[in-house]
Design a protein around this motif. Structure first.
Motif, PDB file in Angstrom:
ATOM      1  N   THR A   1      -9.299  39.772  -7.449  1.00 25.61           N
ATOM      2  CA  THR A   1     -10.554  39.253  -8.014  1.00 25.61           C
ATOM      3  C   THR A   1     -11.529  40.365  -8.393  1.00 25.61           C
ATOM      4  N   GLU A   2     -11.142  41.651  -8.191  1.00 22.23           N
ATOM      5  CA  GLU A   2     -12.024  42.775  -8.475  1.00 22.23           C
ATOM      6  C   GLU A   2     -11.838  43.252  -9.911  1.00 22.23           C
ATOM      7  N   ALA A   3     -12.880  43.102 -10.707  1.00 21.49           N
ATOM      8  CA  ALA A   3     -12.791  43.432 -12.139  1.00 21.49           C
ATOM      9  C   ALA A   3     -12.887  44.932 -12.384  1.00 21.49           C
ATOM     10  N   GLN A   4     -13.586  45.678 -11.530  1.00 21.28           N
ATOM     11  CA  GLN A   4     -13.838  47.091 -11.776  1.00 21.28           C
ATOM     12  C   GLN A   4     -12.874  48.018 -11.043  1.00 21.28           C
ATOM     13  N   GLY A   5     -11.879  47.459 -10.406  1.00 16.86           N
ATOM     14  CA  GLY A   5     -10.849  48.282  -9.772  1.00 16.86           C
ATOM     15  C   GLY A   5     -11.286  49.003  -8.524  1.00 16.86           C
ATOM     16  N   ARG A   6     -12.288  48.500  -7.827  1.00 19.26           N
ATOM     17  CA  ARG A   6     -12.763  49.151  -6.611  1.00 19.26           C
ATOM     18  C   ARG A   6     -11.928  48.694  -5.409  1.00 19.26           C
ATOM     19  N   ILE A   7     -11.718  49.637  -4.479  1.00 22.96           N
ATOM     20  CA  ILE A   7     -10.970  49.328  -3.263  1.00 22.96           C
ATOM     21  C   ILE A   7     -11.882  48.618  -2.275  1.00 22.96           C
ATOM     22  N   HIS A   8     -11.418  47.505  -1.749  1.00 24.30           N
ATOM     23  CA  HIS A   8     -12.164  46.746  -0.753  1.00 24.30           C
ATOM     24  C   HIS A   8     -11.447  46.825   0.598  1.00 24.30           C
ATOM     25  N   THR A   9     -12.209  46.669   1.664  1.00 18.65           N
ATOM     26  CA  THR A   9     -11.643  46.595   3.011  1.00 18.65           C
ATOM     27  C   THR A   9     -11.891  45.202   3.575  1.00 18.65           C
ATOM     28  N   SER A  10     -10.831  44.528   3.951  1.00 25.96           N
ATOM     29  CA  SER A  10     -10.938  43.180   4.511  1.00 25.96           C
ATOM     30  C   SER A  10     -10.085  43.107   5.767  1.00 25.96           C
ATOM     31  N   THR A  11     -10.266  42.031   6.518  1.00 26.88           N
ATOM     32  CA  THR A  11      -9.484  41.868   7.749  1.00 26.88           C
ATOM     33  C   THR A  11      -8.998  40.429   7.904  1.00 26.88           C
ATOM     34  N   ALA A  12      -7.998  40.288   8.738  1.00 28.96           N
ATOM     35  CA  ALA A  12      -7.544  38.973   9.206  1.00 28.96           C
ATOM     36  C   ALA A  12      -7.177  39.134  10.672  1.00 28.96           C
TER      37      ALA A  12
END
Length: 375
Positions: free
Chosen positions: A192-203
């Protein structure tokens, strides 16, 4: 170790006796549990029996050696000495095998595993990541010929999952998978990231040993049952028939909701399995003086800093922070190739048990601070 071995043999004999009683024969869950325990204890009993025989034969050979020396019977001396050497080697081999059995002894590990996976921080990306983890464990189970039974599931609005509870049914499933409990952090560019930025998420992942009927008896008066209409996708009877089940365990306040199946009976069975498992694990945690809320102790709050493992997509690297071990085959792991990671955790677990067993062999230090008395 020998004293503990004697305890195992005594328990084996007691289980053998119980399996012949009418009370157990008329209680299938109890009989199943005792049969599994007997199979595990049999390994100890057979080696203990052989160890006793080897030691008895060794004493006889020593007596023969002493007698032959007194008579100056050189041939008999040589034969007895050779037999003692063989028996001593076999004795050491048996002691090593028994030690290995103690290290691998794991009654909990023989159980099926109940998984709970929930998204942590990261919004919709965390839900997608939770879905990826779910698929990873499903594929790992398939590789090992294990059965997956989804007990409760709620999908995310843009994909992934909002939560899922499922059972992994197979030999030693919990033993291999219990170390997966905790926060799993991912670093990647979301779809869903349009600008190609790295995100950090967890589960967050919680893995519990499945409780059987013989482990936890739930009194009918302690249970409040409600049948409601299912919500979301699930079949033609959704929102028409009250097939979803909500169970409330009055003494603890635990609530279990299941709606994945089309019948009340199936949903109730799933809900009862989850409830028994949670009550069983809470009892085990209580006995070990741990916190009452096992799931919280396993997975934390899901914050990015609380992690047991990181999945770095740009570097195709997975790092398990508990053992500081990394692999660089991220796509293969997410496709179910978890053996290397799980094997490393089991190896470290075994080393800890070996160290603890070695410490048990040493005499305890003086408790009053005084030096031990010399004899």
């Amino acid at each position: 170790m020998i004293e503990k071995l004697k305890e195992m043999v005594a328990r084996f004999q007691e289980v053998e006796r119980l399996l012949t009683t009418a009370e157990v024969f008329q209680n299938p869950p109890r009989m199943k549990a005792l049969s599994k325990e007997r199979a595990q204890l049999l390994k100890f009993s057979t080696r203990a029996e052989e160890l006793d025989k080897v030691r008895s034969d060794k004493e006889s050979a020593k007596a023969l050696l002493a007698e032959s020396k007194a008579k100056n019977d050189r041939d008999t001396q040589d034969m007895a000495a050779e037999e003692i050497t063989v028996l001593e080697k076999r004795e050491q081999t048996l002691l090593k095998e028994i030690e290995d059995l103690f290290l691998s002894e794991d009654k909990e590990g023989m159980r099926n595993a109940i998984f709970e996976i929930r998204p942590g921080v990261g919004g919709d990306e965390a839900k997608l990541w939770a879905g990826d983890l779910y698929r990873m464990y499903v594929r790992y189970a398939e590789r090992h010929g294990w059965k997956i039974d989804v007990m409760d599931q709620d999908e995310g609005e843009v994909g992934g999952i909002a939560r899922v509870t499922f059972k992994v049914e197979g030999e030693d499933a919990y033993k291999h998978l219990r170390n997966e409990s905790g926060t799993h952090r991912v670093q990647r560019v979301p779809a869903t990231e349009a600008q190609g930025r790295i995100h950090t998420s967890t589960a967050t992942v919680a893995v519990l040993p499945e409780a059987e009927e013989v482990d936890i008896q739930i009194a009918p008066q302690d249970l409040d049952e409600k049948f409601v209409r299912s919500q979301g996708p699930g079949g033609q009877n959704v929102n028409k028939v009250s097939s979803a089940v909500m169970l409330t365990h009055k003494p603890t306040g635990l609530q279990i909701f299941c709606q994945t199946e089309r019948s009340q009976h199936a949903n109730r069975e799933h809900a009862m399995t989850i409830l028994r498992t949670k009550l069983y694990e809470a009892e085990v945690a209580k006995r070990k003086n741990e916190r009452d809320e096992l799931r919280r102790t396993q997975i934390g709050t899901g914050e990015r800093a609380e992690k047991i493992r990181s999945y770095n997509f740009p570097q195709s690297r997975i790092t398990d922070h508990r053992v500081e071990f990394s692999v660089h085959n991220l796509e293969e792991v997410l496709d179910g190739s978890l053996d290397e990671l799980l094997g490393k955790l089991l190896e470290v677990e075994r080393e800890k048990k070996l160290k603890a067993l070695s410490l048990q062999k040493k005499p305890p230090p003086p408790t009053d601070g005084a030096a031990p008395e010399k004899k």
